[in-house]
Scaffold this motif. Structure first.
Motif, PDB file in Angstrom:
ATOM      1  N   GLY A   1       4.094   0.153  -4.436  1.00 38.53           N
ATOM      2  CA  GLY A   1       3.048  -1.023  -3.138  1.00 38.53           C
ATOM      3  C   GLY A   1       3.718  -2.266  -3.038  1.00 38.53           C
ATOM      4  O   GLY A   1       3.480  -3.389  -3.400  1.00 38.53           O
TER       5      GLY A   1
ATOM      6  N   ASN B   1      -0.851   4.826   5.539  1.00 39.55           N
ATOM      7  CA  ASN B   1      -0.554   3.995   4.984  1.00 39.55           C
ATOM      8  C   ASN B   1       0.058   3.480   4.008  1.00 39.55           C
ATOM      9  O   ASN B   1       0.030   3.291   3.071  1.00 39.55           O
ATOM     10  CB  ASN B   1      -1.492   6.011   3.566  1.00 39.55           C
TER      11      ASN B   1
ATOM     12  N   HIS C   1       0.497  -0.960   0.145  1.00 36.16           N
ATOM     13  CA  HIS C   1       0.124   0.052   0.266  1.00 36.16           C
ATOM     14  C   HIS C   1       0.534   0.841  -0.504  1.00 36.16           C
ATOM     15  O   HIS C   1       2.163   1.380   0.241  1.00 36.16           O
ATOM     16  CB  HIS C   1      -0.923   0.212   1.281  1.00 36.16           C
TER      17      HIS C   1
ATOM     18  N   ARG D   1      -6.175   2.249  -1.529  1.00 34.14           N
ATOM     19  CA  ARG D   1      -7.105   1.180  -0.465  1.00 34.14           C
ATOM     20  C   ARG D   1      -6.603   1.941   1.075  1.00 34.14           C
ATOM     21  O   ARG D   1      -5.943   1.248   1.344  1.00 34.14           O
ATOM     22  CB  ARG D   1      -6.936  -0.639  -0.117  1.00 34.14           C
TER      23      ARG D   1
ATOM     24  N   TYR E   1      -2.040  -2.423  -4.174  1.00 32.81           N
ATOM     25  CA  TYR E   1      -3.235  -1.660  -3.655  1.00 32.81           C
ATOM     26  C   TYR E   1      -3.148  -0.201  -4.050  1.00 32.81           C
ATOM     27  O   TYR E   1      -3.638   0.187  -4.293  1.00 32.81           O
ATOM     28  CB  TYR E   1      -3.569  -1.769  -3.023  1.00 32.81           C
TER      29      TYR E   1
END
Length: 173
Positions: free
Chosen positions: A120, A164, A106, A150, A146
Protein backbone atom coordinates in the motif's frame (compact mmCIF):
# COMPACT_ATOMS: atom_id res chain seq x y z
CA UNK A 1 3.63 -35.15 41.52
CA UNK A 2 4.26 -35.76 37.79
CA UNK A 3 0.72 -34.67 37.01
CA UNK A 4 1.13 -31.40 38.90
CA UNK A 5 4.44 -30.70 37.14
CA UNK A 6 2.88 -31.47 33.76
CA UNK A 7 -0.05 -29.16 34.51
CA UNK A 8 2.31 -26.35 35.54
CA UNK A 9 4.39 -26.76 32.38
CA UNK A 10 1.25 -26.71 30.21
CA UNK A 11 -0.10 -23.66 32.02
CA UNK A 12 3.21 -21.82 31.56
CA UNK A 13 3.28 -22.73 27.87
CA UNK A 14 -0.28 -21.44 27.39
CA UNK A 15 0.54 -18.16 29.14
CA UNK A 16 3.69 -17.74 27.05
CA UNK A 17 1.92 -18.33 23.73
CA UNK A 18 -1.01 -16.09 24.70
CA UNK A 19 1.44 -13.22 25.17
CA UNK A 20 2.66 -13.68 21.60
CA UNK A 21 -0.77 -13.45 19.97
CA UNK A 22 -1.34 -10.55 17.56
CA UNK A 23 -3.63 -7.94 19.01
CA UNK A 24 -5.76 -5.65 16.88
CA UNK A 25 -5.36 -1.97 17.81
CA UNK A 26 -8.14 -0.66 20.03
CA UNK A 27 -8.68 2.42 17.89
CA UNK A 28 -8.16 2.77 14.14
CA UNK A 29 -7.65 6.18 12.55
CA UNK A 30 -10.87 7.81 11.35
CA UNK A 31 -12.12 6.92 7.89
CA UNK A 32 -11.59 9.60 5.21
CA UNK A 33 -15.33 10.28 4.95
CA UNK A 34 -15.50 11.14 8.65
CA UNK A 35 -13.03 13.99 8.52
CA UNK A 36 -14.10 17.57 8.19
CA UNK A 37 -12.60 19.29 5.17
CA UNK A 38 -10.99 22.70 5.56
CA UNK A 39 -12.21 25.22 2.99
CA UNK A 40 -9.13 26.86 1.41
CA UNK A 41 -11.28 29.54 -0.27
CA UNK A 42 -13.77 30.46 2.43
CA UNK A 43 -16.24 33.07 1.25
CA UNK A 44 -15.86 32.31 -2.45
CA UNK A 45 -18.67 30.79 -4.43
CA UNK A 46 -18.57 28.22 -7.19
CA UNK A 47 -20.36 28.30 -10.49
CA UNK A 48 -23.77 29.94 -10.37
CA UNK A 49 -26.36 27.57 -8.94
CA UNK A 50 -23.98 24.72 -8.06
CA UNK A 51 -23.06 25.74 -4.51
CA UNK A 52 -19.66 24.08 -5.00
CA UNK A 53 -16.77 26.08 -3.54
CA UNK A 54 -13.71 26.19 -5.83
CA UNK A 55 -10.83 24.23 -4.33
CA UNK A 56 -13.11 22.14 -2.09
CA UNK A 57 -13.37 18.36 -1.95
CA UNK A 58 -16.65 18.59 -3.89
CA UNK A 59 -14.94 20.68 -6.58
CA UNK A 60 -12.12 18.12 -6.75
CA UNK A 61 -14.55 15.22 -7.16
CA UNK A 62 -16.52 17.10 -9.81
CA UNK A 63 -13.42 18.18 -11.75
CA UNK A 64 -11.29 15.02 -11.90
CA UNK A 65 -12.09 11.79 -13.68
CA UNK A 66 -11.67 9.83 -10.42
CA UNK A 67 -10.04 10.08 -7.00
CA UNK A 68 -9.04 6.41 -7.23
CA UNK A 69 -6.28 4.65 -9.17
CA UNK A 70 -6.53 0.84 -9.45
CA UNK A 71 -3.65 -1.64 -9.49
CA UNK A 72 -3.09 -5.22 -10.57
CA UNK A 73 -2.31 -8.07 -8.20
CA UNK A 74 0.94 -7.41 -6.31
CA UNK A 75 1.60 -4.38 -8.54
CA UNK A 76 2.20 -0.71 -7.91
CA UNK A 77 3.12 0.57 -11.37
CA UNK A 78 1.19 3.44 -12.95
CA UNK A 79 -0.50 2.16 -16.13
CA UNK A 80 -2.14 4.22 -18.91
CA UNK A 81 -5.52 4.36 -17.16
CA UNK A 82 -3.89 5.49 -13.91
CA UNK A 83 -1.88 8.14 -15.79
CA UNK A 84 -5.07 9.57 -17.29
CA UNK A 85 -6.70 9.80 -13.85
CA UNK A 86 -3.61 11.31 -12.21
CA UNK A 87 -3.24 13.82 -15.07
CA UNK A 88 -6.71 15.22 -14.30
CA UNK A 89 -5.77 15.38 -10.61
CA UNK A 90 -2.52 17.19 -11.46
CA UNK A 91 -4.40 19.76 -13.57
CA UNK A 92 -6.82 20.44 -10.69
CA UNK A 93 -3.99 20.66 -8.14
CA UNK A 94 -2.15 23.17 -10.34
CA UNK A 95 -5.24 25.43 -10.28
CA UNK A 96 -5.35 25.29 -6.45
CA UNK A 97 -1.74 25.50 -5.17
CA UNK A 98 -2.81 25.90 -1.53
CA UNK A 99 -4.66 22.59 -1.39
CA UNK A 100 -2.79 19.69 0.19
CA UNK A 101 -3.62 16.05 -0.44
CA UNK A 102 -3.13 12.68 1.16
CA UNK A 103 -2.78 9.61 -1.03
CA UNK A 104 -3.99 6.45 0.67
CA UNK A 105 -2.56 3.10 -0.41
CA UNK A 106 -4.85 0.06 -0.12
CA UNK A 107 -4.59 -3.68 -0.82
CA UNK A 108 -6.87 -6.68 -1.02
CA UNK A 109 -7.13 -9.13 1.87
CA UNK A 110 -4.59 -11.63 0.58
CA UNK A 111 -1.10 -11.57 2.07
CA UNK A 112 0.17 -10.72 5.52
CA UNK A 113 -0.59 -7.45 7.24
CA UNK A 114 3.05 -6.37 6.95
CA UNK A 115 3.27 -7.23 3.25
CA UNK A 116 0.06 -5.33 2.47
CA UNK A 117 1.15 -2.27 4.45
CA UNK A 118 4.39 -2.18 2.44
CA UNK A 119 2.56 -2.71 -0.87
CA UNK A 120 0.00 0.00 0.00
CA UNK A 121 2.89 2.34 0.76
CA UNK A 122 4.49 1.61 -2.63
CA UNK A 123 1.14 2.27 -4.37
CA UNK A 124 0.61 5.59 -2.59
CA UNK A 125 4.19 6.67 -3.31
CA UNK A 126 3.91 5.66 -6.98
CA UNK A 127 0.91 8.00 -7.33
CA UNK A 128 2.72 10.73 -5.37
CA UNK A 129 5.83 10.43 -7.54
CA UNK A 130 3.74 10.63 -10.71
CA UNK A 131 2.00 13.81 -9.51
CA UNK A 132 5.37 15.29 -8.49
CA UNK A 133 6.72 14.51 -11.96
CA UNK A 134 3.71 16.41 -13.38
CA UNK A 135 4.76 19.55 -11.47
CA UNK A 136 2.91 19.20 -8.16
CA UNK A 137 5.11 20.14 -5.17
CA UNK A 138 5.84 16.90 -3.28
CA UNK A 139 5.60 18.88 -0.03
CA UNK A 140 1.85 19.21 -0.62
CA UNK A 141 1.41 15.44 -0.80
CA UNK A 142 1.43 13.07 2.14
CA UNK A 143 1.01 9.33 1.85
CA UNK A 144 -0.39 6.68 4.15
CA UNK A 145 -0.84 2.96 3.76
CA UNK A 146 -3.86 1.21 5.20
CA UNK A 147 -2.86 -2.15 3.72
CA UNK A 148 -5.91 -4.39 3.86
CA UNK A 149 -7.51 -2.63 6.85
CA UNK A 150 -10.04 -0.50 4.92
CA UNK A 151 -11.54 -2.49 2.06
CA UNK A 152 -13.78 -0.68 -0.41
CA UNK A 153 -15.57 -3.94 -1.21
CA UNK A 154 -16.23 -6.79 1.17
CA UNK A 155 -15.87 -10.23 -0.29
CA UNK A 156 -13.32 -12.87 -1.14
CA UNK A 157 -13.68 -12.90 -4.91
CA UNK A 158 -11.65 -11.36 -7.72
CA UNK A 159 -14.15 -8.51 -8.27
CA UNK A 160 -13.82 -7.43 -4.62
CA UNK A 161 -10.06 -7.86 -4.68
CA UNK A 162 -9.80 -5.65 -7.78
CA UNK A 163 -11.78 -2.84 -6.10
CA UNK A 164 -9.57 -2.99 -3.02
CA UNK A 165 -6.21 -2.70 -4.83
CA UNK A 166 -6.12 1.08 -5.08
CA UNK A 167 -4.63 4.47 -4.22
CA UNK A 168 -7.15 7.15 -3.23
CA UNK A 169 -6.46 10.90 -3.33
CA UNK A 170 -8.07 12.87 -0.50
CA UNK A 171 -7.95 16.68 -0.39
CA UNK A 172 -7.15 18.15 3.01
CA UNK A 173 -7.33 21.85 2.28
Amino acid sequence: MATTTTKLILAAALVATAGCAKKRPDVLPPAPGGTEQVDPNAGQTGAVGTGVVPGSREDFMRSVSSDTVRFGLDMYDIDAEARAILDTQAQWLQRYPNVRITIEGHCDERGTREYNLALGDRRANAAKNYLAARGIDAGRITTISYGKERPAALGSDEASYAQNRRAVTVTIG
